[in-house]
Design a protein around this motif. Structure first.
Motif, PDB file in Angstrom:
ATOM      1  N   TRP A 165       0.999  -1.062   0.016  1.00  0.00           N
ATOM      2  CA  TRP A 165      -0.075  -0.176   0.245  1.00  0.00           C
ATOM      3  C   TRP A 165       0.743   1.455   0.009  1.00  0.00           C
ATOM      4  O   TRP A 165       0.767   2.114  -0.698  1.00  0.00           O
ATOM      5  CB  TRP A 165      -0.866   0.213   1.318  1.00  0.00           C
ATOM      6  CG  TRP A 165      -1.285   1.260   1.589  1.00  0.00           C
ATOM      7  CD1 TRP A 165      -0.889   2.088   2.800  1.00  0.00           C
ATOM      8  CD2 TRP A 165      -2.350   2.344   1.222  1.00  0.00           C
ATOM      9  NE1 TRP A 165      -1.337   3.341   2.915  1.00  0.00           N
ATOM     10  CE2 TRP A 165      -2.375   3.463   1.936  1.00  0.00           C
ATOM     11  CE3 TRP A 165      -3.167   1.873   0.048  1.00  0.00           C
ATOM     12  CZ2 TRP A 165      -3.218   4.260   1.710  1.00  0.00           C
ATOM     13  CZ3 TRP A 165      -4.184   2.922  -0.060  1.00  0.00           C
ATOM     14  CH2 TRP A 165      -4.201   4.115   0.664  1.00  0.00           C
ATOM     15  N   LYS A 166       1.996   1.437   1.074  1.00  0.00           N
ATOM     16  CA  LYS A 166       2.655   2.373   0.972  1.00  0.00           C
ATOM     17  C   LYS A 166       3.679   2.594  -0.443  1.00  0.00           C
ATOM     18  O   LYS A 166       3.680   3.843  -0.742  1.00  0.00           O
ATOM     19  CB  LYS A 166       3.622   2.358   2.172  1.00  0.00           C
ATOM     20  CG  LYS A 166       2.970   2.265   3.480  1.00  0.00           C
ATOM     21  CD  LYS A 166       3.998   2.242   4.523  1.00  0.00           C
ATOM     22  CE  LYS A 166       3.382   2.181   6.028  1.00  0.00           C
ATOM     23  NZ  LYS A 166       4.405   1.743   7.038  1.00  0.00           N
ATOM     24  N   GLU A 167       4.001   1.598  -0.991  1.00  0.00           N
ATOM     25  CA  GLU A 167       4.661   1.858  -2.066  1.00  0.00           C
ATOM     26  C   GLU A 167       3.840   1.940  -3.514  1.00  0.00           C
ATOM     27  O   GLU A 167       4.476   2.483  -4.404  1.00  0.00           O
ATOM     28  CB  GLU A 167       5.554   0.421  -2.306  1.00  0.00           C
ATOM     29  CG  GLU A 167       6.681   0.239  -1.331  1.00  0.00           C
ATOM     30  CD  GLU A 167       7.764   1.117  -1.516  1.00  0.00           C
ATOM     31  OE1 GLU A 167       8.030   1.976  -2.104  1.00  0.00           O
ATOM     32  OE2 GLU A 167       8.394   1.271  -0.359  1.00  0.00           O
ATOM     33  N   THR A 168       2.603   1.705  -3.501  1.00  0.00           N
ATOM     34  CA  THR A 168       1.890   2.070  -4.595  1.00  0.00           C
ATOM     35  C   THR A 168       1.486   3.505  -4.655  1.00  0.00           C
ATOM     36  O   THR A 168       1.402   4.345  -3.930  1.00  0.00           O
ATOM     37  CB  THR A 168       0.436   1.491  -4.463  1.00  0.00           C
ATOM     38  OG1 THR A 168       0.767   0.074  -4.355  1.00  0.00           O
ATOM     39  CG2 THR A 168      -0.533   1.698  -5.488  1.00  0.00           C
ATOM     40  N   PRO A 169       1.726   4.106  -5.935  1.00  0.00           N
ATOM     41  CA  PRO A 169       1.369   5.417  -6.044  1.00  0.00           C
ATOM     42  C   PRO A 169       0.048   5.764  -5.728  1.00  0.00           C
ATOM     43  O   PRO A 169      -0.710   5.017  -5.805  1.00  0.00           O
ATOM     44  CB  PRO A 169       1.611   5.533  -7.823  1.00  0.00           C
ATOM     45  CG  PRO A 169       2.410   4.542  -7.989  1.00  0.00           C
ATOM     46  CD  PRO A 169       2.148   3.490  -7.362  1.00  0.00           C
TER      47      PRO A 169
END
Length: 264
Positions: A165-169
């Motif tokens: 989730w954190k790495e997703t744009p």
């Protein structure tokens, strides 16, 4: 530039220094305990040494020992001079280990967006069986079709889904939540667990995730997450009486205002 107890000259031989740190970590207390190259990288960030450190790290990945190649795989190789062609050349090597291949692909895509060699390497890594964690994280950062069906390849693990989730744009995060929900109850519940953890650690990051999860949460689960968010907000704003009053109101409304000993 210096770390805790080590100064670096403008003409520092970074290749020799990296090799020595990897071979004799105990001889470098300036990098903390245990010594770590991430500490060194953080110290060089924003200085003229960052590019030279990345150049030395990439040189070790190109021609170092197995131990040296493994040690530098978490460093920002894309900051090295001529990083893109050098990383493409590494990906063309059939003997390049799988973990190094994923890292090189991720670093190549960081410097050359949607580079065909990097995209192909990531997709191949995702298609292979085994531990896909690193490939999934790289996919969240770089694959243009993320999340599509790739989320189904992730284990229903709350820590992994929260990291993805954190790495997703930002513009793709709603699609990510929808893909997780569509992947099944185990993935759905794991993401809820990740959201609960995020509420307790970073309410600013938790707010958009909870809003996107809200349509898929039956009461009282959604109410519980709202409560947890408010409690986190209260803890972060102890000196703000308005926050305290609002938190107390919501907790009373849900009939879970904590009672003191002796209360009926």
């Amino acid at each position: 530039m210096e770390t805790r107890s080590r100064s670096f000259r403008d003409d520092e031989d970074w290749l020799a220094y990296l090799r020595d740190v990897i071979a004799r970590p105990d001889a470098h207390p300036d990098l903390g305990a245990p010594p770590g190259l991430s500490t060194l990288e953080a110290a060089t960030r924003g200085t003229g040494h960052a590019e030279r450190l990345a150049d030395a790290a990439l040189a070790l990945l190109e021609s170092g020992t197995d131990v040296e190649r493994a040690a530098v795989q978490e460093l920002a190789l894309h900051a090295a001079p001529d990083a893109a062609p050098r990383l493409r050349a590494l990906l063309a090597r059939p003997e390049l280990p799988a973990a190094a291949r994923v890292w090189c692909a991720s670093e190549l895509l960081a410097v050359s967006r949607e580079d065909p060699a990097g995209l192909t390497a990531l997709r191949e890594a995702l298609a292979d069986p085994g531990d896909r964690r690193a490939a999934l994280i790289a996919a969240a950062r770089h694959l243009p079709e993320w999340p599509v069906e790739w989320v189904r390849l992730a284990e229903p693990d709350d820590a992994l889904l929260l990291e993805l989730w954190k790495e997703t744009p930002v513009l793709r995060r709603r699609a990510f939540v929808e893909a997780v929900v569509a992947a099944g109850a185990d993935h759905h519940q794991a993401l809820i667990a990740g959201a609960r953890h995020l509420v307790r650690t970073s309410r600013d990051q938790a707010a958009p995730l909870m809003k996107m999860l809200a349509p898929y949460l039956p009461d009282p689960t959604s109410g519980e997450i709202v409560i947890e968010a408010m409690v986190g907000s209260l803890r972060a704003n102890r000196k703000d009486p308005r926050q305290a009053e609002l938190a107390e109101h919501i907790l009373h409304r849900h009939d879970i205002w904590p009672k003191k000993p002796g209360d009926e």
